[in-house]
Design a protein around this motif. Structure first.
Motif, PDB file in Angstrom:
ATOM      1  N   THR A  85       0.839  -1.195   0.000  1.00  0.00           N
ATOM      2  CA  THR A  85       0.000   0.000   0.000  1.00  0.00           C
ATOM      3  C   THR A  85       0.867   1.234   0.000  1.00  0.00           C
ATOM      4  O   THR A  85       1.802   1.351   0.802  1.00  0.00           O
ATOM      5  CB  THR A  85      -0.956   0.024   1.217  1.00  0.00           C
ATOM      6  N   ASP A  86       0.553   2.166  -0.909  1.00  0.00           N
ATOM      7  CA  ASP A  86       1.307   3.408  -0.994  1.00  0.00           C
ATOM      8  C   ASP A  86       0.900   4.394   0.088  1.00  0.00           C
ATOM      9  O   ASP A  86       1.516   5.451   0.224  1.00  0.00           O
ATOM     10  CB  ASP A  86       1.092   4.057  -2.372  1.00  0.00           C
ATOM     11  N   ALA A  87      -0.137   4.082   0.844  1.00  0.00           N
ATOM     12  CA  ALA A  87      -0.619   5.010   1.866  1.00  0.00           C
ATOM     13  C   ALA A  87       0.198   4.935   3.146  1.00  0.00           C
ATOM     14  O   ALA A  87       0.030   5.755   4.040  1.00  0.00           O
ATOM     15  CB  ALA A  87      -2.088   4.722   2.176  1.00  0.00           C
ATOM     16  N   GLN A 122       2.543  13.623  10.549  1.00  0.00           N
ATOM     17  CA  GLN A 122       1.382  12.994   9.918  1.00  0.00           C
ATOM     18  C   GLN A 122       0.563  14.014   9.140  1.00  0.00           C
ATOM     19  O   GLN A 122       0.086  13.740   8.031  1.00  0.00           O
ATOM     20  CB  GLN A 122       0.508  12.316  10.980  1.00  0.00           C
ATOM     21  N   ALA A 156       0.064  13.836   5.133  1.00  0.00           N
ATOM     22  CA  ALA A 156      -1.292  13.519   4.679  1.00  0.00           C
ATOM     23  C   ALA A 156      -1.613  14.228   3.366  1.00  0.00           C
ATOM     24  O   ALA A 156      -2.345  13.694   2.529  1.00  0.00           O
ATOM     25  CB  ALA A 156      -2.303  13.910   5.751  1.00  0.00           C
ATOM     26  N   GLY A 175      -0.863  12.147   0.469  1.00  0.00           N
ATOM     27  CA  GLY A 175      -1.573  10.882   0.336  1.00  0.00           C
ATOM     28  C   GLY A 175      -1.082   9.797   1.266  1.00  0.00           C
ATOM     29  O   GLY A 175      -1.494   8.645   1.156  1.00  0.00           O
ATOM     30  N   ILE A 176      -0.204  10.153   2.193  1.00  0.00           N
ATOM     31  CA  ILE A 176       0.310   9.171   3.162  1.00  0.00           C
ATOM     32  C   ILE A 176      -0.595   9.193   4.387  1.00  0.00           C
ATOM     33  O   ILE A 176      -0.744  10.226   5.053  1.00  0.00           O
ATOM     34  CB  ILE A 176       1.767   9.495   3.551  1.00  0.00           C
ATOM     35  N   GLN A 177      -1.193   8.059   4.695  1.00  0.00           N
ATOM     36  CA  GLN A 177      -2.180   7.984   5.767  1.00  0.00           C
ATOM     37  C   GLN A 177      -1.623   7.407   7.063  1.00  0.00           C
ATOM     38  O   GLN A 177      -2.235   7.543   8.118  1.00  0.00           O
ATOM     39  CB  GLN A 177      -3.364   7.132   5.308  1.00  0.00           C
ATOM     40  N   GLU A 178      -0.460   6.750   6.981  1.00  0.00           N
ATOM     41  CA  GLU A 178       0.094   6.094   8.171  1.00  0.00           C
ATOM     42  C   GLU A 178       1.617   6.080   8.084  1.00  0.00           C
ATOM     43  O   GLU A 178       2.183   5.966   6.995  1.00  0.00           O
ATOM     44  CB  GLU A 178      -0.432   4.654   8.266  1.00  0.00           C
ATOM     45  N   ARG A 205       6.312  10.558  -4.275  1.00  0.00           N
ATOM     46  CA  ARG A 205       5.892  11.696  -3.439  1.00  0.00           C
ATOM     47  C   ARG A 205       6.919  12.815  -3.574  1.00  0.00           C
ATOM     48  O   ARG A 205       7.762  13.022  -2.695  1.00  0.00           O
ATOM     49  CB  ARG A 205       5.803  11.284  -1.966  1.00  0.00           C
TER      50      ARG A 205
END
Length: 327
Positions: free
Chosen positions: A36-38, A65, A69, A72-75, A238
């Protein structure tokens, strides 16, 4: 004196091993995060439960964070490593996106072809403490014919090699690979004449009565830096990552300077070291606001030139081209 052929060969093998073939042990890391890219996978060095310094505080406060965000990074998934070469293996295995670690293993890895870029510094001017057993040698010169323990491939290792060279002791002192967790036991047994300890470990051992006969602070060019390195793959996916990281660090530093006691309490909590040891090891002056502070880039150049001169790396590279310019 010049090092013997066997001694040089041994040192080269160890430092070149920073990007080794044995990456299998690193592959299970971040298993849940793969695919996952997130999720951004962040590696760091030390026994701590979480990263510290400005990046660690940015994580604790949600500042990193928030910045990531927007990309597109969620974690952010974190994992600690015992030393730089192990972190490099994880990078080589494709299970890390960003790493925070010492300048020496980072430069060795990039020189060996690891596809990554420098996106900033987390600490500049890190000290090393050279400790001896109680009742042991009282000076560096007295180490002739003895053994020094140090985590090989680390910024402490470069300090040891530079110190021995300055005293003409390269041929006569044996450098033994030793993790920080094993240093005190070896000093207690007297199985080594000295141990080169990094931040936190050094002042802790000194507080327990082990004499300090030298420090990197006495040799400014042998101090270390903690660099932030990102894989080419994540930077391509990114492109705003470096700038976002710098913004998060700057916000964290503003927080830290407003309430340093809260920060140091956090650092002691995540690292497991006593508060007084943390304060000695991590003066706030070592946390740079700029992505590429002049002192940090100068120390990085010292490291690279030293490794090249000692033939511990074979390929030179341009430090300015290594870094991401829009950080």
């Amino acid at each position: 004196m010049t090092p013997s052929t066997s001694a040089l060969a041994s040192r080269r093998r160890v430092l070149r091993g920073a990007v080794g073939a044995a990456i299998a042990s690193a592959l299970p890391a971040f298993t849940n995060a793969q695919g996952t890219d997130a999720v951004l996978r962040l590696g760091y060095i030390g026994p701590g439960k979480k990263p510290a310094a400005a990046t660690g505080w940015a994580l604790r406060q949600g500042l990193l964070q928030r910045e990531l965000a927007s990309l597109g990074i969620q974690e952010i998934s974190t994992r600690n490593f015992p030393n730089g070469p192990d972190l490099n293996e994880a990078f080589a295995g494709g299970v890390l996106d960003v790493g925070i670690y010492g300048d020496t293993p980072a430069i060795v890895a990039h020189s060996r072809g690891l596809e990554n870029r420098l996106i900033g510094f987390d600490a500049v001017g890190m000290n090393v403490w050279l400790l001896t057993p109680r009742g042991g040698v009282r000076s560096v010169k007295e180490l002739e014919g003895q053994s020094i323990g140090v985590a090989r491939g680390s910024y402490m290792h470069r300090y040891v090699l530079g110190l021995l060279k300055a005293h003409g002791l390269q041929k006569s002192v044996k450098v033994i690979h030793m993790f920080p967790r094993d240093g005190e036991a070896a000093l207690d047994r007297g199985s080594i004449a000295a141990f080169a300890a990094q931040i936190d470990v050094g002042p802790l051992l000194a507080s327990r009565g082990y004499p300090v006969i030298d420090q990197a602070d006495q040799h400014p060019s042998l101090r270390g830096t903690s660099v932030i390195v990102a894989s080419d793959k994540v930077l391509q996916a990114r492109p705003g990552l470096a700038a976002a990281w710098t913004r998060a660090r700057r916000s964290a530093l503003a927080d830290i300077h407003r309430d340093p006691q809260a920060y140091y309490a956090f650092h002691a909590e995540v690292s497991g070291f006593p508060l007084d040891v943390v304060k000695v090891s991590h003066p706030l002056s070592q946390f740079p606001e700029a992505a590429y502070p002049a002192e940090g880039t100068a120390l990085l150049a010292e490291v690279k030139n030293f490794l090249l001169a000692e033939k511990l790396i074979d390929r030179d590279f341009n430090l300015d081209r290594w870094r991401v310019n829009d950080a």
